[in-house]
Design an enzyme around this catalytic site. Structure first.
Site, PDB file in Angstrom:
ATOM      1  N   TYR A  55       1.020  -1.335  -0.083  1.00 46.11           N
ATOM      2  CA  TYR A  55      -0.107  -0.222  -0.168  1.00 46.11           C
ATOM      3  C   TYR A  55       0.900   1.333  -0.077  1.00 46.11           C
ATOM      4  CZ  TYR A  55      -2.965   3.592   2.685  1.00 46.11           C
ATOM      5  OH  TYR A  55      -3.436   4.522   2.998  1.00 46.11           O
ATOM      6  N   ILE A  63      -6.677  -5.087   7.762  1.00 49.52           N
ATOM      7  CA  ILE A  63      -7.765  -4.213   7.441  1.00 49.52           C
ATOM      8  C   ILE A  63      -8.723  -4.728   6.719  1.00 49.52           C
ATOM      9  CG2 ILE A  63      -6.421  -2.709   5.809  1.00 49.52           C
ATOM     10  CD1 ILE A  63      -7.766  -0.157   6.637  1.00 49.52           C
ATOM     11  N   LYS A  82     -12.760  -0.272   5.717  1.00 49.66           N
ATOM     12  CA  LYS A  82     -13.052  -0.994   4.310  1.00 49.66           C
ATOM     13  C   LYS A  82     -14.247  -2.087   4.325  1.00 49.66           C
ATOM     14  CE  LYS A  82      -9.129   0.860   3.184  1.00 49.66           C
ATOM     15  NZ  LYS A  82      -9.106   1.899   2.326  1.00 49.66           N
ATOM     16  N   ASP A 109      -1.410  -6.181   9.462  1.00 54.24           N
ATOM     17  CA  ASP A 109      -2.384  -5.097   8.928  1.00 54.24           C
ATOM     18  C   ASP A 109      -3.644  -5.856   8.499  1.00 54.24           C
ATOM     19  OD1 ASP A 109      -4.194  -3.417   8.075  1.00 54.24           O
ATOM     20  OD2 ASP A 109      -2.562  -1.906   7.388  1.00 54.24           O
TER      21      ASP A 109
HETATM   22  C1  LIG Z   1      -3.363  -1.916   3.953  1.00 56.64           C
HETATM   23  C2  LIG Z   1      -3.960  -0.631   4.664  1.00 56.64           C
HETATM   24  N1  LIG Z   1      -3.671  -0.093   5.749  1.00 56.64           N
HETATM   25  C3  LIG Z   1      -4.069   1.097   6.229  1.00 56.64           C
HETATM   26  C4  LIG Z   1      -4.780   1.942   5.759  1.00 56.64           C
HETATM   27  C5  LIG Z   1      -5.346   3.378   6.114  1.00 56.64           C
HETATM   28  O1  LIG Z   1      -6.869   2.999   6.504  1.00 56.64           O
HETATM   29  P1  LIG Z   1      -7.740   3.799   7.643  1.00 56.64           P
HETATM   30  O2  LIG Z   1      -8.673   4.725   6.702  1.00 56.64           O
HETATM   31  O3  LIG Z   1      -8.200   2.869   8.532  1.00 56.64           O
HETATM   32  O4  LIG Z   1      -6.410   4.789   8.222  1.00 56.64           O
HETATM   33  C6  LIG Z   1      -5.427   1.492   4.305  1.00 56.64           C
HETATM   34  C7  LIG Z   1      -6.218   2.535   3.559  1.00 56.64           C
HETATM   35  O5  LIG Z   1      -6.173   2.219   2.184  1.00 56.64           O
HETATM   36  C8  LIG Z   1      -4.644   0.299   3.617  1.00 56.64           C
HETATM   37  O6  LIG Z   1      -5.130  -0.067   2.620  1.00 56.64           O
END
Ligand SMILES: Cc1ncc(COP(=O)(O)O)c(C=O)c1O
Length: 446
Positions: free
Chosen positions: A146, A233, A273, A231
């Site tokens: 990312y 997410i 997400k 991570d």
């Molecule tokens: C892998 C990953 N980590 C963190 C984030 C940041 O997310 P947040 O909106 O919760 O700060 C993103 C956002 O696209 C992401 O893809």
């Protein structure tokens, strides 16, 4: 007149990832007002299940109106307005850990005492870097990754990222030699390695890690006494959740609960997400290391979630019947969208890496490059941005080591707009005469 931190370049704002967004802002597509404008396919946002959230809100107005839902009625306004404890609302943390288990098929349980609330995963990831490494120490990260990590992990903390170069030849899977090479590279750069940072499911690949990869990763981390940050997410976006292995499960499968790695892995997540709420800024750190949790909790003062948001979400997540339906339906809708994009592109010879999660596909346009270089990749990206009118994300901004790969998002627009973008791509591919299916690595493709 400003500090070095304020003026240094490591924020990454000038990468093509952010530049594409700026171009989109100047000329955004709109069905009626600007039909020839740029379609935003560089934003990992999930707008597919807003109707479900909106109908829950319509049925539960007290959640947004500060009403106490006990027999005496009354308002919770004053309590929320005055609440400022950085530990967060207990009721919210309790519901959040239940939800984390739910999206992991209840195969693992989480303890709310081991949770720190943060303003999104962005803040969670930075806080972890502050807690785990000194400026100038390094984390190894599998590529592609990312683009925001250059900002989130490095910018203010001074931590360095050393890439673990993964390759399309095995579907960008982590291998022993790739990790060892990255570790050696860090040593050659005189960097002390503090940990390995993974994203599972991966952004930008849309794939989930398998136990074989975990075995390699965990053994290496134990051997070199490293932390592992996972991570997760995108955990709630996995189309068929039985396929998802959280790091906590992988460690349990290896029966390592009593080893020192138990306190050296840390999970990051957020509701940005799967629930599609990046504007609400709801993130978290989960860890078995009590000292880390205490430190990160104190640091969370710099990026708290508003008590009003915590209250609303504790009501929403507390409605178990709703969350079950939401999670199932949202996964179904994401898979349907992913298939639309994959099949649409395949029709004119563009293949996607086989994926099972996320809000994007990782597409292979190596056969559209003038040459096997990142200059050619950037040239193609610019053509697609300015001539075709699609903002997609070039692999180079994700630190991919092979030119010609792009991340294309599919969940931040209507079906009609996705169809229009596929139509634009088809016209472009035919206009340059590349309509032959790319045949190498076909077993790795959707
Ligand atoms: C892998 C990953 N980590 C963190 C984030 C940041 O997310 P947040 O909106 O919760 O700060 C993103 C956002 O696209 C992401 O893809």
């Amino acid at each position: 007149m400003l500090s070095r931190k304020a003026t240094c370049k490591s924020h990454g704002q000038d990468s093509s990832y952010f530049l594409g967004w700026q171009e989109y802002e100047k000329n955004p597509h709109d069905d009626v007002l600007n039909p020839s404008g740029i379609i935003q396919m560089g934003l990992a946002e999930n707008q597919l299940s807003f109707d479900l959230l909106e109908s829950w809100l319509a049925k539960n107005p007290e959640a947004t109106m500060f009403a106490k839902n006990n027999v005496n009625g009354g308002s919770i306004f004053r309590e929320l307005a005055l609440f400022q404890d950085y530990h967060g609302l207990q009721i919210f943390k309790n519901e959040l850990v239940e939800y984390m288990s739910e999206i992991r098929q209840n195969k693992v349980r989480f303890d709310p005492k081991k949770l720190v609330l943060t303003a999104g995963s962005t803040s969670a990831n930075e806080t972890l870097m502050f807690c785990l490494a000194e400026p100038g120490e390094a984390f190894l990260i599998p590529t592609p990754y990312y683009p925001g990590f250059d900002r989130d992990l490095k910018w203010r903390t001074g931590v360095e990222i050393v890439p673990i170069h993964c390759s399309s030849s095995n579907g960008f899977r982590i291998t022993n030699s790739a990790i060892e090479n990255a570790y050696e590279e860090a040593l050659n750069l005189n960097l002390k390695v503090k940990g390995i940072f993974i994203t599972n499911p991966s952004n930008p690949l849309g794939t989930t890690m398998n136990q074989k990869e975990f075995n390699i990763l965990i053994r290496f981390a134990m051997l070199k006494k490293l932390h592992i940050v996972s991570d997760e997410i995108y955990a709630g976006t996995v189309f068929h959740p039985k396929k998802f292995i959280s790091i906590i499960q992988a460690i349990k499968t290896l029966k390592l609960e009593n080893s020192d790695i138990w306190t050296r892995f840390h999970i990051v997540s957020s509701l940005s997400k799967d629930l599609g709420l990046p504007g609400f800024r709801i993130g978290l750190i989960y860890s078995n290391d009590e000292t880390l949790i205490a430190a990160a909790t104190k640091m969370s003062s710099f990026g708290l979630i508003s008590s009003q948001t915590q209250y609303l979400l504790s009501k929403l997540l507390g409605d178990k019947k709703f969350t079950k339906i939401y999670v199932r339906e949202n996964r179904k809708r994401l898979e349907k969208r992913q298939k639309m994009l994959v099949l649409g592109l395949k029709e004119f010879g563009i293949q996607c890496l086989k994926s099972n999660a996320g809000l994007f596909c990782w597409i292979d346009m190596r056969n559209l490059l003038d040459s096997d270089t990142f200059e050619a990749e950037l040239k193609l990206w610019k053509k697609i941005l300015y001539e075709v009118g699609l903002n997609i994300c070039p692999g180079s901004s994700c630190h991919c080591s092979q030119p010609g790969w792009f991340r294309v998002c599919f969940a931040n627009m209507s079906e009609e707009t996705l169809n229009l973008s596929i139509h634009r791509m088809r016209a472009f591919v035919y206009s340059i005469g590349h309509n032959q299916a790319y045949t190498s690595n076909v077993n790795l493709m959707n």
